[in-house]
Design an enzyme around this catalytic site. Structure first.
Site, mmCIF file in Angstrom:
data_model
loop_
_atom_site.group_PDB
_atom_site.id
_atom_site.type_symbol
_atom_site.label_atom_id
_atom_site.label_comp_id
_atom_site.label_asym_id
_atom_site.label_seq_id
_atom_site.Cartn_x
_atom_site.Cartn_y
_atom_site.Cartn_z
ATOM 1 N N TYR A 203 0.828 -1.204 0.000
ATOM 2 C CA TYR A 203 0.000 0.000 0.000
ATOM 3 C C TYR A 203 0.859 1.250 0.000
ATOM 4 O O TYR A 203 2.065 1.190 0.228
ATOM 5 C CB TYR A 203 -0.957 0.007 1.194
ATOM 6 C CG TYR A 203 -0.309 0.337 2.533
ATOM 7 C CD1 TYR A 203 0.487 -0.593 3.189
ATOM 8 C CD2 TYR A 203 -0.490 1.587 3.122
ATOM 9 C CE1 TYR A 203 1.081 -0.288 4.406
ATOM 10 C CE2 TYR A 203 0.094 1.893 4.351
ATOM 11 C CZ TYR A 203 0.875 0.952 4.984
ATOM 12 O OH TYR A 203 1.475 1.264 6.186
ATOM 13 N N ARG B 216 8.059 4.033 -4.737
ATOM 14 C CA ARG B 216 8.129 3.068 -3.628
ATOM 15 C C ARG B 216 7.077 1.972 -3.805
ATOM 16 O O ARG B 216 7.325 0.807 -3.490
ATOM 17 C CB ARG B 216 7.966 3.775 -2.277
ATOM 18 C CG ARG B 216 8.206 2.833 -1.101
ATOM 19 C CD ARG B 216 8.210 3.563 0.233
ATOM 20 N NE ARG B 216 6.918 4.167 0.518
ATOM 21 C CZ ARG B 216 6.684 4.944 1.566
ATOM 22 N NH1 ARG B 216 7.639 5.232 2.432
ATOM 23 N NH2 ARG B 216 5.485 5.459 1.768
ATOM 24 N N ARG C 248 -7.948 -20.208 -1.929
ATOM 25 C CA ARG C 248 -6.936 -20.074 -0.873
ATOM 26 C C ARG C 248 -5.919 -21.212 -0.932
ATOM 27 O O ARG C 248 -6.264 -22.381 -0.751
ATOM 28 C CB ARG C 248 -7.599 -20.043 0.515
ATOM 29 C CG ARG C 248 -6.573 -19.739 1.612
ATOM 30 C CD ARG C 248 -7.177 -19.729 3.005
ATOM 31 N NE ARG C 248 -6.146 -19.404 3.989
ATOM 32 C CZ ARG C 248 -5.272 -20.291 4.467
ATOM 33 N NH1 ARG C 248 -5.330 -21.544 4.060
ATOM 34 N NH2 ARG C 248 -4.344 -19.912 5.334
ATOM 35 N N HIS D 35 -1.322 -21.351 -0.457
ATOM 36 C CA HIS D 35 -0.197 -20.463 -0.179
ATOM 37 C C HIS D 35 0.644 -20.039 -1.395
ATOM 38 O O HIS D 35 0.983 -18.868 -1.513
ATOM 39 C CB HIS D 35 0.710 -21.068 0.903
ATOM 40 C CG HIS D 35 0.072 -21.071 2.267
ATOM 41 N ND1 HIS D 35 -1.023 -21.848 2.583
ATOM 42 C CD2 HIS D 35 0.379 -20.391 3.387
ATOM 43 C CE1 HIS D 35 -1.365 -21.636 3.835
ATOM 44 N NE2 HIS D 35 -0.527 -20.755 4.352
ATOM 45 N N LYS E 12 6.533 -1.921 1.953
ATOM 46 C CA LYS E 12 5.323 -1.337 2.555
ATOM 47 C C LYS E 12 4.164 -2.312 2.384
ATOM 48 O O LYS E 12 3.234 -2.103 1.600
ATOM 49 C CB LYS E 12 5.012 0.033 1.937
ATOM 50 C CG LYS E 12 4.143 0.894 2.860
ATOM 51 C CD LYS E 12 4.189 2.338 2.463
ATOM 52 C CE LYS E 12 3.184 3.196 3.227
ATOM 53 N NZ LYS E 12 3.347 3.194 4.669
ATOM 54 N N GLU F 234 11.972 2.316 14.318
ATOM 55 C CA GLU F 234 11.038 3.353 13.861
ATOM 56 C C GLU F 234 9.749 3.240 14.657
ATOM 57 O O GLU F 234 9.570 2.313 15.450
ATOM 58 C CB GLU F 234 10.761 3.204 12.361
ATOM 59 C CG GLU F 234 10.131 1.867 12.012
ATOM 60 C CD GLU F 234 9.814 1.708 10.527
ATOM 61 O OE1 GLU F 234 9.656 2.712 9.820
ATOM 62 O OE2 GLU F 234 9.699 0.549 10.080
ATOM 63 N N LEU G 205 10.967 1.224 7.220
ATOM 64 C CA LEU G 205 10.412 1.698 5.955
ATOM 65 C C LEU G 205 11.139 2.999 5.614
ATOM 66 O O LEU G 205 11.243 3.894 6.468
ATOM 67 C CB LEU G 205 8.914 1.963 6.091
ATOM 68 C CG LEU G 205 8.287 2.426 4.779
ATOM 69 C CD1 LEU G 205 8.101 1.231 3.854
ATOM 70 C CD2 LEU G 205 6.957 3.113 5.011
HETATM 71 N N1 PDD Z 1 2.754 4.977 7.401
HETATM 72 N N2 PDD Z 1 7.376 3.715 8.994
HETATM 73 C C1 PDD Z 1 6.245 2.985 8.943
HETATM 74 C C2 PDD Z 1 6.229 1.642 9.587
HETATM 75 C C3 PDD Z 1 5.117 3.498 8.290
HETATM 76 O O1 PDD Z 1 3.997 2.766 8.227
HETATM 77 C C4 PDD Z 1 5.171 4.795 7.701
HETATM 78 C C5 PDD Z 1 3.992 5.384 6.975
HETATM 79 C C6 PDD Z 1 6.374 5.526 7.796
HETATM 80 C C7 PDD Z 1 6.526 6.884 7.176
HETATM 81 O O2 PDD Z 1 6.542 6.804 5.766
HETATM 82 P P1 PDD Z 1 6.031 8.029 4.867
HETATM 83 O O3 PDD Z 1 6.829 9.210 5.294
HETATM 84 O O4 PDD Z 1 6.337 7.599 3.488
HETATM 85 O O5 PDD Z 1 4.556 8.216 5.137
HETATM 86 C C8 PDD Z 1 7.459 4.931 8.429
HETATM 87 C C9 PDD Z 1 1.563 5.389 6.714
HETATM 88 C C10 PDD Z 1 1.334 6.867 6.779
HETATM 89 C C11 PDD Z 1 0.403 4.574 7.229
HETATM 90 O O6 PDD Z 1 0.602 3.386 7.416
HETATM 91 O O7 PDD Z 1 -0.698 5.107 7.418
#
Ligand code: PDD
Length: 287
Positions: A33, A52, A100, A102, A147, A180, A205
């Site tokens: 996403y 990304r 379904r 894997h 992501k 993070e 991320l």
């Molecule tokens: N989240 N780290 C994680 C684990 C994240 O899920 C996100 C973003 C970030 C920051 O990434 P960016 O600057 O590209 O938004 C770092 C989004 C906003 C979410 O899951 O809603």
């Protein structure tokens, strides 16, 4: 006016937007996403977000559900149909619908959905007073650079933070380094005035807001280094903050039970937030 969602080629009323029960995103979290900030009708850092998205898809060997040009068009159409001024567009792509099992299904087309939502600027109280973060063990997998929609540890971590009255949880490795937040990147300013955030790698991320902030810091001549930092170093920091597409730059003024700096947003955080808001404002209505 009703909210509109985009589901596999069709614009539908948000309340009627559904995917198949055997969508692999639903059954296996087999999807990725993006969250893109919309400011004054313009998409902020659109291209890096789409780059990304492509990378996440490639890493999971999911075919692109749509090429870049039509994807950009659908995002604009979502802003238009939802009359979005300030808000966000959410894009989710999964490996698609299949019985379904894997292994990757053969001949299955990837699925694409998009939603849009209004979102205000961060509240002044939050940007002046800052927020609290809680530190928690990082229990996620070894590919946090992707992501992926597989966010269960992040969900559990964020819930722990909320139940403790904190805004975010900073995830910590077994050797005490901060990776993070659960949905944000983590930053500190050392007592010597150096801006620090963890280097990109499989443990975090690589945030788009993070990259923008690094560029803005460079423009402002702020000394910056990418390296891991420990919880102890963070607690002794002069300033701390988090960044993401939806939290912009949010100052952190408490980590666990330790107050950071003088308990108010630090001067460097405020400078960078102002620079970021100017950057977001320059995105303009999408063309
Ligand atoms: N989240 N780290 C994680 C684990 C994240 O899920 C996100 C973003 C970030 C920051 O990434 P960016 O600057 O590209 O938004 C770092 C989004 C906003 C979410 O899951 O809603």
């Amino acid at each position: 006016m009703s909210r509109i969602a985009y589901v596999n080629g069709r614009y539908v009323t948000h309340g009627d937007a559904v995917v198949h029960v055997e969508d692999r995103g639903y059954q296996f979290a087999d999807g990725v996403y993006e969250v893109v900030l919309v400011h004054h009708g313009g998409l902020v850092d659109e291209e890096p977000h789409l780059d990304r998205l492509d990378r996440s898809l490639r890493e999971l060997r999911i075919d692109q559900p749509m090429r870049r040009a039509p994807l950009r068009q659908v995002m604009r159409e979502m802003i238009r149909r939802n009359r979005l001024g300030d808000g966000m567009v959410y894009i989710q792509a999964t490996r698609g619908v299949a019985r379904r099992d894997h292994p990757f299904p053969a001949n299955t087309r990837p699925a694409l959905v998009m939603t849009a939502r209004r979102l205000g600027l961060p509240a002044l109280a939050q940007t002046e007073e800052g927020v609290a973060v809680l530190t928690i063990p990082d229990i996620r997998w070894a590919r946090c650079d992707i992501k992926s929609v597989s966010l269960l540890p992040n969900v559990l971590g964020k819930q722990r933070a909320r139940e403790a009255g904190a805004y975010e949880a900073w995830q910590v490795t077994t050797d005490d380094f901060v990776t993070e937040g659960t949905s944000t990147n983590a930053w500190i300013v050392t007592p010597a005035g150096e801006l620090v955030t963890r280097h990109p790698g499989n443990e975090i991320l690589s945030g788009i807001t993070r990259a923008t902030m690094i560029a803005l810091a460079a423009e402002q001549g702020i000394s910056f280094v990418e390296r891991p930092f420990t919880v102890a170093e963070a607690k002794g920091a002069r300033e701390a903050f988090v960044t993401s597409a939806t939290s912009f730059l949010t100052p952190v003024t408490q980590i666990d039970d330790v107050v950071i700096g003088n308990g108010k947003a630090g001067s460097l955080s405020v400078r960078l937030l102002d620079a970021y808001l100017a950057h977001a404002g320059s995105s303009g209505p999408s063309s």
